[in-house]
Structures are given as C-alpha cells and as structure tokens.
Design a protein around this motif. Structure first.
Motif, PDB file in Angstrom:
ATOM      1  N   TYR A  89     -10.123  -6.197  22.241  1.00 17.02           N
ATOM      2  CA  TYR A  89      -9.722  -7.455  21.620  1.00 17.02           C
ATOM      3  C   TYR A  89     -10.414  -7.630  20.270  1.00 17.02           C
ATOM      4  O   TYR A  89      -9.773  -8.009  19.275  1.00 17.02           O
ATOM      5  CB  TYR A  89     -10.057  -8.619  22.543  1.00 17.02           C
ATOM      6  CG  TYR A  89      -9.783  -9.968  21.939  1.00 17.02           C
ATOM      7  CD1 TYR A  89      -8.481 -10.401  21.729  1.00 17.02           C
ATOM      8  CD2 TYR A  89     -10.828 -10.816  21.558  1.00 17.02           C
ATOM      9  CE1 TYR A  89      -8.218 -11.641  21.162  1.00 17.02           C
ATOM     10  CE2 TYR A  89     -10.577 -12.052  20.997  1.00 17.02           C
ATOM     11  CZ  TYR A  89      -9.276 -12.461  20.796  1.00 17.02           C
ATOM     12  OH  TYR A  89      -9.014 -13.688  20.224  1.00 17.02           O
ATOM     13  N   LEU A  96     -17.706 -13.350  17.974  1.00 13.91           N
ATOM     14  CA  LEU A  96     -17.587 -12.129  18.763  1.00 13.91           C
ATOM     15  C   LEU A  96     -18.622 -11.073  18.394  1.00 13.91           C
ATOM     16  O   LEU A  96     -19.086 -10.311  19.258  1.00 13.91           O
ATOM     17  CB  LEU A  96     -16.182 -11.546  18.602  1.00 13.91           C
ATOM     18  CG  LEU A  96     -15.034 -12.396  19.160  1.00 13.91           C
ATOM     19  CD1 LEU A  96     -13.693 -11.918  18.613  1.00 13.91           C
ATOM     20  CD2 LEU A  96     -15.036 -12.363  20.683  1.00 13.91           C
ATOM     21  N   PHE A 143     -13.265 -17.227  27.319  1.00 14.21           N
ATOM     22  CA  PHE A 143     -13.465 -17.980  26.091  1.00 14.21           C
ATOM     23  C   PHE A 143     -13.101 -19.441  26.303  1.00 14.21           C
ATOM     24  O   PHE A 143     -12.282 -19.776  27.162  1.00 14.21           O
ATOM     25  CB  PHE A 143     -12.589 -17.426  24.961  1.00 14.21           C
ATOM     26  CG  PHE A 143     -12.893 -16.001  24.566  1.00 14.21           C
ATOM     27  CD1 PHE A 143     -14.193 -15.526  24.551  1.00 14.21           C
ATOM     28  CD2 PHE A 143     -11.866 -15.147  24.197  1.00 14.21           C
ATOM     29  CE1 PHE A 143     -14.460 -14.230  24.170  1.00 14.21           C
ATOM     30  CE2 PHE A 143     -12.128 -13.846  23.810  1.00 14.21           C
ATOM     31  CZ  PHE A 143     -13.429 -13.384  23.802  1.00 14.21           C
ATOM     32  N   ARG A 155      -8.860 -14.191  30.312  1.00 14.07           N
ATOM     33  CA  ARG A 155      -9.355 -12.835  30.571  1.00 14.07           C
ATOM     34  C   ARG A 155     -10.845 -12.705  30.257  1.00 14.07           C
ATOM     35  O   ARG A 155     -11.605 -12.092  31.017  1.00 14.07           O
ATOM     36  CB  ARG A 155      -8.542 -11.846  29.718  1.00 14.07           C
ATOM     37  CG  ARG A 155      -9.082 -10.441  29.611  1.00 14.07           C
ATOM     38  CD  ARG A 155      -9.031  -9.693  30.918  1.00 14.07           C
ATOM     39  NE  ARG A 155      -9.409  -8.304  30.737  1.00 14.07           N
ATOM     40  CZ  ARG A 155      -9.873  -7.531  31.696  1.00 14.07           C
ATOM     41  NH1 ARG A 155     -10.034  -8.010  32.910  1.00 14.07           N
ATOM     42  NH2 ARG A 155     -10.185  -6.288  31.455  1.00 14.07           N
ATOM     43  N   PHE A 156     -11.279 -13.282  29.137  1.00 15.31           N
ATOM     44  CA  PHE A 156     -12.647 -13.072  28.685  1.00 15.31           C
ATOM     45  C   PHE A 156     -13.529 -14.317  28.795  1.00 15.31           C
ATOM     46  O   PHE A 156     -14.674 -14.305  28.345  1.00 15.31           O
ATOM     47  CB  PHE A 156     -12.643 -12.554  27.240  1.00 15.31           C
ATOM     48  CG  PHE A 156     -11.878 -11.261  27.089  1.00 15.31           C
ATOM     49  CD1 PHE A 156     -12.284 -10.124  27.761  1.00 15.31           C
ATOM     50  CD2 PHE A 156     -10.751 -11.195  26.292  1.00 15.31           C
ATOM     51  CE1 PHE A 156     -11.581  -8.928  27.640  1.00 15.31           C
ATOM     52  CE2 PHE A 156     -10.035 -10.007  26.152  1.00 15.31           C
ATOM     53  CZ  PHE A 156     -10.454  -8.870  26.836  1.00 15.31           C
ATOM     54  N   MET A 199      -6.093 -14.325  26.532  1.00 12.22           N
ATOM     55  CA  MET A 199      -7.429 -13.842  26.196  1.00 12.22           C
ATOM     56  C   MET A 199      -8.497 -14.838  26.659  1.00 12.22           C
ATOM     57  O   MET A 199      -9.589 -14.446  27.078  1.00 12.22           O
ATOM     58  CB  MET A 199      -7.551 -13.617  24.676  1.00 12.22           C
ATOM     59  CG  MET A 199      -6.584 -12.577  24.108  1.00 12.22           C
ATOM     60  SD  MET A 199      -6.730 -10.930  24.857  1.00 12.22           S
ATOM     61  CE  MET A 199      -5.319 -10.952  25.990  1.00 12.22           C
ATOM     62  N   SER A 227     -10.166  -4.096  27.183  1.00 12.35           N
ATOM     63  CA  SER A 227     -11.535  -4.610  27.208  1.00 12.35           C
ATOM     64  C   SER A 227     -11.770  -5.649  26.117  1.00 12.35           C
ATOM     65  O   SER A 227     -10.953  -5.827  25.204  1.00 12.35           O
ATOM     66  CB  SER A 227     -12.528  -3.460  27.018  1.00 12.35           C
ATOM     67  OG  SER A 227     -12.438  -2.945  25.691  1.00 12.35           O
ATOM     68  N   ARG A 228     -12.909  -6.292  26.217  1.00  6.61           N
ATOM     69  CA  ARG A 228     -13.317  -7.237  25.172  1.00  6.61           C
ATOM     70  C   ARG A 228     -13.448  -6.517  23.829  1.00  6.61           C
ATOM     71  O   ARG A 228     -13.088  -7.062  22.786  1.00  6.61           O
ATOM     72  CB  ARG A 228     -14.646  -7.884  25.566  1.00  6.61           C
ATOM     73  CG  ARG A 228     -15.088  -9.064  24.695  1.00  6.61           C
ATOM     74  CD  ARG A 228     -16.359  -9.663  25.274  1.00  6.61           C
ATOM     75  NE  ARG A 228     -16.731 -10.917  24.637  1.00  6.61           N
ATOM     76  CZ  ARG A 228     -17.507 -11.009  23.549  1.00  6.61           C
ATOM     77  NH1 ARG A 228     -17.960  -9.911  22.983  1.00  6.61           N
ATOM     78  NH2 ARG A 228     -17.814 -12.198  23.052  1.00  6.61           N
ATOM     79  N   ASP A 229     -13.961  -5.292  23.859  1.00 12.94           N
ATOM     80  CA  ASP A 229     -14.068  -4.511  22.626  1.00 12.94           C
ATOM     81  C   ASP A 229     -12.693  -4.223  22.024  1.00 12.94           C
ATOM     82  O   ASP A 229     -12.547  -4.183  20.801  1.00 12.94           O
ATOM     83  CB  ASP A 229     -14.809  -3.195  22.884  1.00 12.94           C
ATOM     84  CG  ASP A 229     -16.309  -3.389  23.051  1.00 12.94           C
ATOM     85  OD1 ASP A 229     -16.819  -4.467  22.672  1.00 12.94           O
ATOM     86  OD2 ASP A 229     -16.965  -2.467  23.561  1.00 12.94           O
ATOM     87  N   GLY A 273     -13.532 -17.696  19.581  1.00 17.29           N
ATOM     88  CA  GLY A 273     -13.045 -16.348  19.814  1.00 17.29           C
ATOM     89  C   GLY A 273     -11.539 -16.211  19.803  1.00 17.29           C
ATOM     90  O   GLY A 273     -11.015 -15.108  19.646  1.00 17.29           O
TER      91      GLY A 273
END
Length: 217
Positions: A41, A89, A150, A147-148, A144, A37-39, A154
């Motif tokens: 990361y 973030l 960005f 995935r997120f 990343m 998850s983003r958390d 970040g």
C-alpha cells in the motif's frame, strides 16, 4: 438520423473498452482482496505522489488557459493529502525514502510534456486521474482502512471531504467536457491521450509487482 453522441459519453465508452483484464489481477487485486501488505500500500501511495506532483504543478500553469481552467477545482487537489499520508506511513523523512519506478518516470514525463504545450492533453490526464479517483477512491480507502486498521490517517488521498456529492460533481465535469470548443479531430486526440494514461496506470501495477518480486527474491 443518428443521434450525436456527447463527447463525455464517447470518451467514457472508449476509456471503458481500454481496461485490460490484467488490471484485475496481480498487484492491485492482491491489495484489494487482502493478500497485499502494508508495504504494498505504501508503495502505491508513493508512486501516486510523483504522478500528482506533476499533474498539480501542471494545473497551476493551466489556470490561465480558457479551456483547461474550467476543469480545475481545489476540491480535487490530492498532493497535500498524499504528503500527509506518506508522513503518517513513513515518518517525517518520507521524501528520502521513496523513488519513482520506471513507468512512473515515463508517466510523469508524459504529463509534463503534454501540459507544457497542449491543454487538451492536460485535460485528458486530469480526467483520467481525478474522475477515476472520485469514482473508486472512497471504496479503496474504506478497504485499506479495515485492512490496516487506519482511521483517516494514511488514507487521506482517497477521501474527498470537500465534495459532498461525488456523482453530481462528476456530472458537472462531464457537462464541461461536452461544452469544450474542440473540433472532432481534437476530441479524437484527447481520447487517444486518455488511452495513453490508462496504459500508464496498467503498466504501473505491473511495475509495482516486479518491484515487490525483486525485494522478495
């Protein structure tokens, strides 16, 4: 007559053999394969801040050491990028929101202890972190990013914008390793310290996985 193995090659061989299969499983694998998850990361980036704060504080002290200073380059500095990533973030109060996990605390203590008295030990940790980041960081950053969602915010930690040719940079670093005036005993000590750094990194992934599991439970 047996050919003399360059120190950088011996170091790389020992370090490569130290990779644990566990590094390919668990927390980091989940992050790389898209199930993290983003958390997760954010948790990884937060722990890196503590490690690089210790390493780059030590680097500032090592600038006058005749051997260790050879390896220092502002192009490698990661702390400002980590702080910008965390501000993006977590927001401007990011520092109050992060804390070092037990492995990170031990890792930081080790860096501070060896860097206070042993230039070779500092070089061992410098080599482990920065050449590893330069080798795998851009790839992780791109993953990343996709995935997120960005842009460059970040993932600044993984970007080495001041190093146009990472391969050439790493080759110069290895040439500098081969030129160090250490005897065989000191080279063996440095290799052993690199293996210590690798173990800390492996154990950090396990710590992150435990911390994540405790939040879910």
């Amino acid at each position: 007559m047996n050919a003399v193995v360059p120190f950088s090659a011996a170091l790389h061989e020992r370090a490569s053999s130290a990779h644990s299969p566990r590094e390919c499983d668990g927390f980091m694998a989940d992050l790389l394969n898209g199930t993290g998850s983003r958390d997760d990361y954010i948790a990884l980036i937060a722990q890196h801040w503590f490690i690089y704060e210790a390493l780059e504080t030590a680097a500032a002290r090592m600038r006058h050491d005749p051997v260790a200073s050879v390896f220092l380059s502002d192009k490698l500095t990661r702390l400002p990028a980590l702080e910008a990533d965390l501000a993006f973030l977590l927001g401007p109060e990011w520092r109050a929101q992060i804390s070092a996990l037990p492995t990170t605390q031990a890792y930081v203590s080790r860096i501070r202890r060896v860097a206070a008295t042993w230039p070779g030990g500092f070089v061992a940790h410098h080599y482990t972190r920065y050449l590893g980041d330069l080798s795998g960081g851009p790839f992780i950053g791109r993953l990343m990013q996709r995935r997120f969602g960005f842009d460059t915010n970040g993932i600044g930690f993984f970007l080495f914008g001041d190093i146009a040719d990472p391969r050439a940079f790493k080759n110069v670093y290895r040439e500098q390793l081969d030129a160090v005036p250490w005897d065989d005993d000191e080279k063996a000590r440095v290799i052993d310290e690199v293996l210590v750094a690798y173990r800390f990194n492996t154990e950090l992934f396990a710590d992150l996985a435990r911390a994540k599991a405790s939040q879910v439970a």
